[in-house]
Scaffold this active site. Structure first.
Site, mmCIF file in Angstrom:
data_model
loop_
_atom_site.group_PDB
_atom_site.id
_atom_site.type_symbol
_atom_site.label_atom_id
_atom_site.label_comp_id
_atom_site.label_asym_id
_atom_site.label_seq_id
_atom_site.Cartn_x
_atom_site.Cartn_y
_atom_site.Cartn_z
ATOM 1 N N LYS A 111 0.830 -1.219 0.000
ATOM 2 C CA LYS A 111 0.000 0.000 0.000
ATOM 3 C C LYS A 111 0.855 1.255 0.000
ATOM 4 O O LYS A 111 1.809 1.379 0.769
ATOM 5 C CB LYS A 111 -0.927 0.016 1.214
ATOM 6 C CG LYS A 111 -2.002 1.087 1.134
ATOM 7 C CD LYS A 111 -3.037 0.886 2.211
ATOM 8 C CE LYS A 111 -4.155 1.922 2.113
ATOM 9 N NZ LYS A 111 -4.858 1.890 0.804
ATOM 10 N N GLY A 116 6.874 0.779 5.270
ATOM 11 C CA GLY A 116 7.733 -0.146 4.526
ATOM 12 C C GLY A 116 7.703 0.111 3.032
ATOM 13 O O GLY A 116 8.750 0.075 2.359
ATOM 14 N N CYS A 117 6.537 0.370 2.496
ATOM 15 C CA CYS A 117 6.394 0.607 1.052
ATOM 16 C C CYS A 117 7.071 1.919 0.648
ATOM 17 O O CYS A 117 7.660 2.020 -0.430
ATOM 18 C CB CYS A 117 4.919 0.646 0.671
ATOM 19 S SG CYS A 117 4.070 -0.921 1.003
ATOM 20 N N THR A 118 6.972 2.910 1.521
ATOM 21 C CA THR A 118 7.616 4.194 1.245
ATOM 22 C C THR A 118 9.133 4.027 1.192
ATOM 23 O O THR A 118 9.795 4.520 0.265
ATOM 24 C CB THR A 118 7.241 5.226 2.324
ATOM 25 O OG1 THR A 118 5.832 5.443 2.307
ATOM 26 C CG2 THR A 118 7.956 6.543 2.084
ATOM 27 N N ALA A 121 10.147 2.138 -2.047
ATOM 28 C CA ALA A 121 10.042 2.976 -3.244
ATOM 29 C C ALA A 121 11.150 4.025 -3.283
ATOM 30 O O ALA A 121 11.708 4.327 -4.356
ATOM 31 C CB ALA A 121 8.678 3.656 -3.279
#
Length: 226
Positions: A111, A116-118, A121
């Site tokens: 998401k 974690g995704c930030t 990326a």
């Protein structure tokens, strides 16, 4: 007694059916009723079995239709990469065919704008020039809407295209959609995964249940060695 009276009294029919005949008739009636009940029960059982068989067939058909046509959790190294064509941040469309003859990294994240995704990326953005030097394109993929991907890109100055797969078709084909568990609760969602596709269009390497720290660097090393 007149002749007519004697004739009538000597005729058995004038007294009704004989006792033996009445018993036989009653038995025949009971047998007929029992046979009818048995036939009805048998018909009901047959109808129930037919309904259950149809339900099982329908359930199997639905389950089969729910499975991705190719790829999936068993996506193997060396297999042909599943095709896709989906919208990306900014509103443009991206497809696998756009990268024919080039190496491609697809990192699937749960998401946008979550910690974690930030970080993941941002790490791929930090190494974007190194990936380009290695002849490798990088795409991020999640089920977020295009609007959410735009916000994610702008908020963190991301330099990698972000694909929106709201129907989960690509996620399923690449094995990045499946059962997850959080605090003992099971649910379906995106499994953090990365797939490296070679210039020949085949899967070169797959990472499942990715740990973010150092992951982008490990993928770059693999791309350079391909």
């Amino acid at each position: 007694m007149s002749k007519e009276s004697r004739k009538k009294s000597s005729n058995p029919a004038s007294y009704g059916a004989a006792p033996g005949n009445r018993v036989a008739a009653a038995a025949k009636k009971v047998a007929k009723k029992t046979a009818s009940q048995t036939t009805t029960k048998s018909a009901k059982k047959t109808t129930a079995k037919t309904a259950m068989a149809k339900a099982a067939t329908t359930k199997a058909s639905v389950a089969k239709a729910a499975k991705p046509a190719s790829g999936g959790a068993g996506l193997a190294e060396g297999a042909k990469a599943p095709a896709f064509k989906l919208p990306r941040d900014g509103g443009a469309t991206v497809s696998l065919a756009d990268f024919a003859g080039r190496k491609l990294v697809l990192f699937f994240y749960p998401k946008a704008n979550t910690p974690g995704c930030t970080k993941e990326a941002i790490d791929f953005t930090r190494l974007s020039k190194d990936f380009a030097a290695a002849g490798t394109a990088v795409l991020g993929v999640s089920a977020d809407s295009v609007k959410a991907q735009d916000n994610f890109r702008d908020k963190h100055d991301l330099a990698v295209p972000l694909i929106s797969d709201e129907t989960h078709g690509m996620l399923e084909a690449y094995g990045a959609w499946g059962e997850k568990s959080l605090y003992g609760r099971k649910f379906l969602g995106i499994i953090r995964s990365t797939v490296l596709i070679g210039a020949d269009g085949r899967v070169a390497k797959v990472w499942r249940n990715v740990k973010v720290d150092g992951h982008a660097d490990a993928v770059l090393a693999a791309a350079r060695g391909l």
